[in-house]
Design a protein around this motif. Structure first.
Motif, short mmCIF file in Angstrom:
data_model
loop_
_atom_site.label_atom_id
_atom_site.label_comp_id
_atom_site.label_asym_id
_atom_site.label_seq_id
_atom_site.Cartn_x
_atom_site.Cartn_y
_atom_site.Cartn_z
N ARG A 45 -4.82 -5.64 -0.31
CA ARG A 45 -4.81 -5.22 -1.49
C ARG A 45 -6.01 -4.11 -1.76
N THR A 46 -5.90 -2.85 -1.98
CA THR A 46 -6.95 -2.05 -2.07
C THR A 46 -6.79 -1.00 -3.03
N PRO A 47 -7.55 -1.42 -4.30
CA PRO A 47 -7.27 -0.77 -5.55
C PRO A 47 -8.34 0.41 -5.44
N ALA A 48 -8.00 1.73 -6.22
CA ALA A 48 -8.92 2.77 -6.27
C ALA A 48 -9.63 2.41 -7.33
N PRO A 49 -10.77 3.09 -7.79
CA PRO A 49 -11.41 2.62 -9.12
C PRO A 49 -10.75 2.76 -10.46
N ASP A 50 -9.63 3.48 -10.26
CA ASP A 50 -8.93 3.59 -11.63
C ASP A 50 -7.79 2.43 -11.56
N GLY A 51 -7.85 1.50 -10.69
CA GLY A 51 -6.79 0.53 -10.76
C GLY A 51 -5.56 0.80 -9.90
N LYS A 52 -5.21 2.22 -9.50
CA LYS A 52 -4.03 2.21 -8.78
C LYS A 52 -4.30 1.62 -7.44
N LEU A 53 -3.29 1.28 -6.66
CA LEU A 53 -3.33 0.76 -5.22
C LEU A 53 -3.31 1.86 -4.35
N ILE A 54 -4.18 1.83 -3.24
CA ILE A 54 -3.89 3.08 -2.29
C ILE A 54 -3.50 2.46 -1.05
N HIS A 55 -3.40 0.88 -1.05
CA HIS A 55 -3.05 0.38 0.03
C HIS A 55 -2.62 -1.28 -0.43
N ALA A 56 -1.47 -1.69 0.00
CA ALA A 56 -1.07 -3.14 -0.38
C ALA A 56 0.03 -3.37 0.62
N GLN A 57 0.17 -4.76 0.96
CA GLN A 57 1.26 -4.87 1.85
C GLN A 57 2.02 -6.37 1.58
N LEU A 58 3.04 -6.54 2.34
CA LEU A 58 3.64 -8.04 2.35
C LEU A 58 4.33 -8.09 3.64
N ARG A 59 4.50 -9.08 4.24
CA ARG A 59 4.89 -9.41 5.58
C ARG A 59 6.50 -9.79 5.34
N LEU A 60 7.39 -9.18 5.92
CA LEU A 60 8.85 -9.51 5.97
C LEU A 60 8.97 -9.78 7.52
N GLY A 61 9.33 -10.92 7.81
CA GLY A 61 9.52 -11.38 9.35
C GLY A 61 8.04 -10.91 10.25
N THR A 62 8.52 -9.90 10.89
CA THR A 62 7.44 -9.48 11.62
C THR A 62 6.80 -8.29 11.49
N VAL A 63 7.21 -7.77 10.47
CA VAL A 63 6.95 -6.29 9.99
C VAL A 63 5.87 -6.35 8.57
N ASP A 64 5.16 -5.44 8.43
CA ASP A 64 4.60 -5.35 7.29
C ASP A 64 5.16 -4.18 6.53
N LEU A 65 5.29 -4.41 5.28
CA LEU A 65 5.64 -3.38 4.66
C LEU A 65 4.75 -2.97 3.54
N MET A 66 4.26 -1.71 3.64
CA MET A 66 3.23 -1.04 3.07
C MET A 66 3.45 -0.40 1.92
N VAL A 67 2.65 -0.49 0.91
CA VAL A 67 2.70 0.23 -0.23
C VAL A 67 1.60 0.84 -1.25
N ALA A 68 1.60 1.92 -1.57
CA ALA A 68 0.71 2.53 -2.33
C ALA A 68 1.32 3.23 -3.45
#
Length: 163
Positions: A45-68
């Motif tokens: 989890r990587t938030p920007a100074p304003d709190g918005k996420l510039i990177h986050a992820q969850l692992r589903l099986g063998t794959v990372d689902l990345m989100v921003a």
């Protein structure tokens, strides 16, 4: 071979990992966590100074689902995601309980599988597949079988294009 062999990917990453950009990335992470019963990978989890996420992820099986989070000037980039599950109907029900809408009910499909689809509130379209050993394939639509697998997808994508 162009692709890096899976065993050479650093850490536990897969060769291909989807990345979606949505409004309310934290809400999306909660949704995925609830539907699939997987925790967020908190160290990513990587938030920007304003709190918005510039990177986050969850692992589903063998794959990372990345989100921003979508930042100013960025378009949302929802995804089409295919996930193998144990029970399509139960997964759809968990999705609905967390704000998704069903696109295609759990439906017998070819190669002894069941298919179902849902649309989450971020406009990501999820395909769920589950093995159905021993079940015969349905008749193709052109031979009088149901057209639900194509028609529900077609209707949903056309509706999304009009937004």
């Amino acid at each position: 071979m162009i692709l890096l062999p899976a065993e050479s990917v650093p850490g536990t990453g897969a060769v291909l990992n989807p990345f979606v950009i949505v409004d309310d990335a934290s809400g999306f992470l909660d949704f995925v966590s609830e539907v699939f019963g997987v925790p967020e990978t908190l160290e990513a989890r990587t938030p920007a100074p304003d709190g918005k996420l510039i990177h986050a992820q969850l692992r589903l099986g063998t794959v990372d689902l990345m989100v921003a989070d979508r930042l100013d000037g960025w378009p949302a980039r929802p995804a089409l995601l295919q996930v193998w599950v144990n029970d399509v109907a139960a997964t759809l029900a968990r999705g609905v309980a967390n704000g998704a809408t069903i696109v295609t009910e759990a439906t017998p499909f070819y190669a002894e599988t069941t298919l179902g689809r849902m649309l989450d509130r971020w406009d990501n379209l999820w395909w769920f597949w589950a093995p159905a050993p021993g079940r015969p394939d349905p008749l193709p639509a052109w031979e009088g079988g149901p057209d639900v697998v194509f028609s529900t997808l077609d209707e949903t994508l056309k509706a999304l294009a009009k937004r």
